[in-house]
Each structure stands twice: as C-alpha cells, then as structure tokens.
Scaffold this motif. Structure first.
Motif, PDB file in Angstrom:
ATOM      1  N   UNK A  91      -4.024  -1.354   0.572  1.00 57.18           N
ATOM      2  CA  UNK A  91      -4.002   0.050   0.261  1.00 57.18           C
ATOM      3  C   UNK A  91      -5.309   0.410  -0.694  1.00 57.18           C
ATOM      4  N   UNK A  92      -5.839   1.541  -0.775  1.00 58.67           N
ATOM      5  CA  UNK A  92      -6.733   2.346  -1.063  1.00 58.67           C
ATOM      6  C   UNK A  92      -6.459   3.386  -2.020  1.00 58.67           C
ATOM      7  N   UNK A  93      -6.912   3.492  -3.428  1.00 51.91           N
ATOM      8  CA  UNK A  93      -6.651   4.422  -4.330  1.00 51.91           C
ATOM      9  C   UNK A  93      -7.833   5.160  -4.236  1.00 51.91           C
ATOM     10  N   UNK A  94      -7.686   6.579  -3.996  1.00 47.84           N
ATOM     11  CA  UNK A  94      -8.952   7.344  -3.876  1.00 47.84           C
ATOM     12  C   UNK A  94      -8.671   8.284  -5.183  1.00 47.84           C
ATOM     13  N   UNK A  95      -9.965   8.501  -5.868  1.00 44.79           N
ATOM     14  CA  UNK A  95      -9.732   9.285  -7.089  1.00 44.79           C
ATOM     15  C   UNK A  95      -9.942  10.734  -6.926  1.00 44.79           C
ATOM     16  N   UNK A  96      -9.397  11.519  -7.810  1.00 47.74           N
ATOM     17  CA  UNK A  96      -9.262  12.911  -7.799  1.00 47.74           C
ATOM     18  C   UNK A  96      -7.884  13.652  -7.214  1.00 47.74           C
ATOM     19  N   UNK A  97      -7.970  14.846  -7.250  1.00 44.32           N
ATOM     20  CA  UNK A  97      -6.873  15.711  -6.596  1.00 44.32           C
ATOM     21  C   UNK A  97      -6.772  15.188  -5.170  1.00 44.32           C
TER      22      UNK A  97
END
Length: 454
Positions: A150-156
């Motif tokens: 899993x990769x958590x991408x920042x921002x909207x």
C-alpha cells in the motif's frame, strides 16, 4: 500523421475521468468556467463533439477502452467480472511496439484487491487500486505499487494522483523509448459510502445553487443535493489537467505527446433510474472528449459520432501501431487526414445491471429497447427485446418526451430498429426479435420518412 521507422513514436497519456457529463465543460455550454484547460485543449487540438460511451457503467466501459471490444465480447458485460487474462489490452499493444507502459489510479477490471500482476492487463508500472472508491477517500488516497504494497499519497485525491503521474513522466522523460501512461481518476464519481460528491475544501460552495442542466432542472433527482460538489470535483480535475500539460511543457515533451481526455460514462443524478448511470440517455452516455499532440493539433471540431470503442484503434494508429483485427471500433485518424472521409452516423450502446438494454444514437434520434424478462446482473444479452425509448434530439435534446409507439413516428422506429439490429449483429450478438410498443397518437406530431436517416 505518418511515422517512419527512424522517428521516435509519440508518448501517449490517457487522462480518464469517471462519471463526467459532457456538459460540465465550457466548450459544451457550461457557463461556470469549470474547464478552461480542457476547453483550450479541445480548441487547439481535436474536439470530439459527439462522444459517447458504449456501456454506461464503470467496469464494462473500461473493458471496452482497454481491449477495443464490446463488453459482451470480452465477457465483462457488468461490474465484478474480471478482464480475462487472455485479452490483449492497450498495454500489450503499446509494449509490443517498444513503449514503456504505466497505469495509475482506478482499474475496476479485477475481482480482488490488491490486483495481482496477472490481472493488471499487461501494464508494467503499476500504482493502482481495483476499486479506488473503497480503498481511498477524498483526502486519504491509498493505492498499491508493483509489489502490491500500500502507498499513501498526500493531498486531495485528484492532486495525489496527478503528482504521481508527473513523477512517472519526469522519470521517463530522458529515456530513449516512448511511454504510454493511463491515468485513471475516480472523480467526479460519488464517494460510495457517503453517497456524496466531495470536492476539495471550499470547492462546493461556489457552485451550489448555480446553473443546472435542463434535464436535471426538469426531472430533479439528486441534482440539488449533489451538483455543487460534483462541479467542484470537475473544476479540480481541470486544474489537474492544466498541471499535467504544464509538466509536459516544462520537460519539453508537449510536442511529442498525444493526450486523450475522456470519461467512462456520464451521470443522470437519479433522474432515469434509482442511481446515477446505466441508462441510454445522453446524461449517462455522452462524455467530454478531446485529443491533442502529434497528429491532432488543429484538428478542429469533429462532428461525426464517436464511441469509446473507437478510441483504442485511434490511439494505436496515431502512434504508428497496427490496429488488431479483433478491435471492433473505427479509428478517427483517417477523418483528420482527409476531408473526403465520412465518419459514423450512429453509435451503439449496450446497457447492463439495471436492465438488459440496447440503444442506437444518431445525430437526431435515440432508439432504445429492453429485455423485460432478463436480469442485467445475470444475463449478458437476450434474443427478444421490447421497445422502450424514442427521442427526437432535434426538438428534445434533453430527452424529456418519449415518443415510442407514437403512430406518426412508426416509420422512423422501423428504420432505427433495423439499424440497431445491424449493429447488434456486428458486435457479435445474435439477431433478436423486437416487440413493438403499444401505438398511440397525438395530432400535432408528424415526421417524414427521409427524416429517419438523420
């Protein structure tokens, strides 16, 4: 565009939105200035004015765009059916031609999460989720990498995905081989667990209570509740498109990259059935589409009718790649090369889940049928259909008056029925039997036989 063997083939980027109506764009008359970047792209490149999906639901539409085959042919006629591993996709064809391939975002063509390598349609670089609406939220974007970590991408979420796409492009910008990137957003699709259209903070209020498309103004549905957020999502998508175009320009790739902007289907806001799509109406099937880059600059406004299934052969031909015989669409590239080429006069739509339905759409007419005794989740097709819709789009562009069964339109219906049967058979379906609607009359209505061909 003709490419010789010494030329580097153009890069190709697909900017794919989810559930976006055609009339969210300024170039189609929306007065809210939501899409200045798309509008500029359409004006400077090639604007496909009459652009339609061939299946108004996520998974089947995506199968059509990946394979160039109708959903009943690939077997993905409804959501939840994984794309067969034997099916060749755009990724396979581009990779075979020497392209580096990448996929970022929503896939919706597998039956498990994370998506194993064997069910990724041949894409090499992977940063995706099968059902992005369930693995992520507005400000909590979770996708999976090549190793299914899993990769958590920042921002909207729109921004997070765009950032990832720009990083991919930047990493490929100095490579000798061209790249094919498929960037698949969730927006402006609703967030399922909320039944809401959550835009970035501050993007809902400016569009709430503003302009409403005529069909939604007349029929209501959930438009008053959802339209402000929906339009806010469209605005942010257009800003993301602008950022992507800026990135390509800053890397010196803008003149070497074909960009296709399109969507899987539209959104009728619960006006045609009890959810948002899965109907033959333009609110479900008509989408914004434009292409820019080598071979498409200055193409103008293409007024021929174009289906989602025509886009895979278009991209391949534009990149100098042979179109596989099994693809069922027709490339639009010849239309841009020659004034004498004549485009399609109709598009064919298959409808699943809410019904087993079929429809044909010409520039003037819409004719649709349904198989009342079939279950759209179980049955891919039927051998018998019942007349359901007839709309005269010249006088009724938002499809508010159903003319099916009207005696003055009997000959029109007969002509359209034959055209629909012909398209069904060409798509690989058996020739069906059609049952006519109950006839009725209305004194002020009259149509001439020659009008049925328009």
């Amino acid at each position: 565009m003709v490419l010789d063997s010494a030329s580097k083939r153009p890069n190709v980027v697909v900017f794919f939105t989810d559930q976006q109506r055609w009339d969210t764009t300024g170039i189609h008359g929306n007065p809210l200035n939501l899409t200045p970047n798309f509008d500029r792209m359409a004006q400077q490149g090639t604007h496909i004015y009459h652009s339609f999906t061939c299946q108004p639901v996520c998974g089947p539409a995506r199968s059509c765009l990946q394979t160039g085959k109708y959903a009943t042919q690939s077997g993905c006629y409804r959501n939840g059916i994984p794309l067969p591993e034997s099916e060749l996709t755009l990724a396979h064809h581009f990779k075979a031609a020497g392209y580096q391939t990448g996929y970022i975002g929503k896939w919706h063509l597998a039956d498990e999460e994370p998506v194993p390598v064997s069910k990724r349609g041949g894409y090499e670089y992977w940063l995706g989720s099968n059902l992005l609406e369930f693995t992520s939220d507005t400000y909590r974007t979770v996708v999976y990498d090549n190793d299914n970590e899993p990769v958590h991408l920042p921002g909207y979420r729109v921004d997070a995905m765009t950032d990832a796409a720009i990083r991919f492009i930047d990493g490929k910008s100095s490579d000798a081989d061209p790249f094919f990137l498929f960037l698949s957003f969730l927006e402006p699709h609703h967030q399922n667990h909320l039944d809401d259209y959550p835009p970035p903070d501050g993007y809902r209020e400016p569009y709430t209570g503003r302009w409403i498309p005529p069909d939604l103004a007349a029929l209501g549905g959930s438009a008053h509740q959802h339209l402000g957020g929906y339009f806010g999502m469209v605005k942010r998508l257009d800003e993301a498109l602008g950022r992507l175009l800026d990135a390509l320009k800053s890397l010196g790739l803008d003149d070497q990259t074909i960009i296709l902007f399109t969507s899987d289907h539209g959104n009728h806001f619960k006006t045609r059935n009890d959810e948002y799509k899965r109907s033959c109406h333009d609110s479900s099937i008509r989408v914004p589409t434009a292409i820019t880059g080598p071979g498409f600059e200055g193409g103008g406004q293409l007024r021929s009718l174009v289906s989602l299934i025509d886009l895979p052969p278009t991209l391949l031909e534009a990149a100098g790649i042979a179109i596989p015989e099994e693809m069922q669409g027709t490339s639009i590239v010849p239309l841009l090369r020659s004034q004498n080429e004549r485009g399609q006069e109709e598009v064919f739509i298959q409808i699943s889940e809410s019904q087993v339905g079929r429809a044909i759409r010409t520039k003037r007419w819409k004719y649709g049928v349904t198989a009342a005794d079939k279950d759209g989740w179980i049955d891919a097709s039927s051998d018998r259909y019942q007349d359901q819709y007839l709309y005269d789009l010249l006088s009724d562009p938002y499809e508010l008056s159903n003319l099916i069964g009207l005696e003055s339109h009997h000959e029109v219906t007969e002509v359209l029925r034959k055209r629909l049967i012909r398209r069904m058979v060409a798509a690989g379906e058996q020739e069906p039997v059609f049952d006519s609607a109950e006839p009725w009359s209305y004194g002020q209505r009259q149509v001439y036989i020659h009008e049925s061909e328009s």
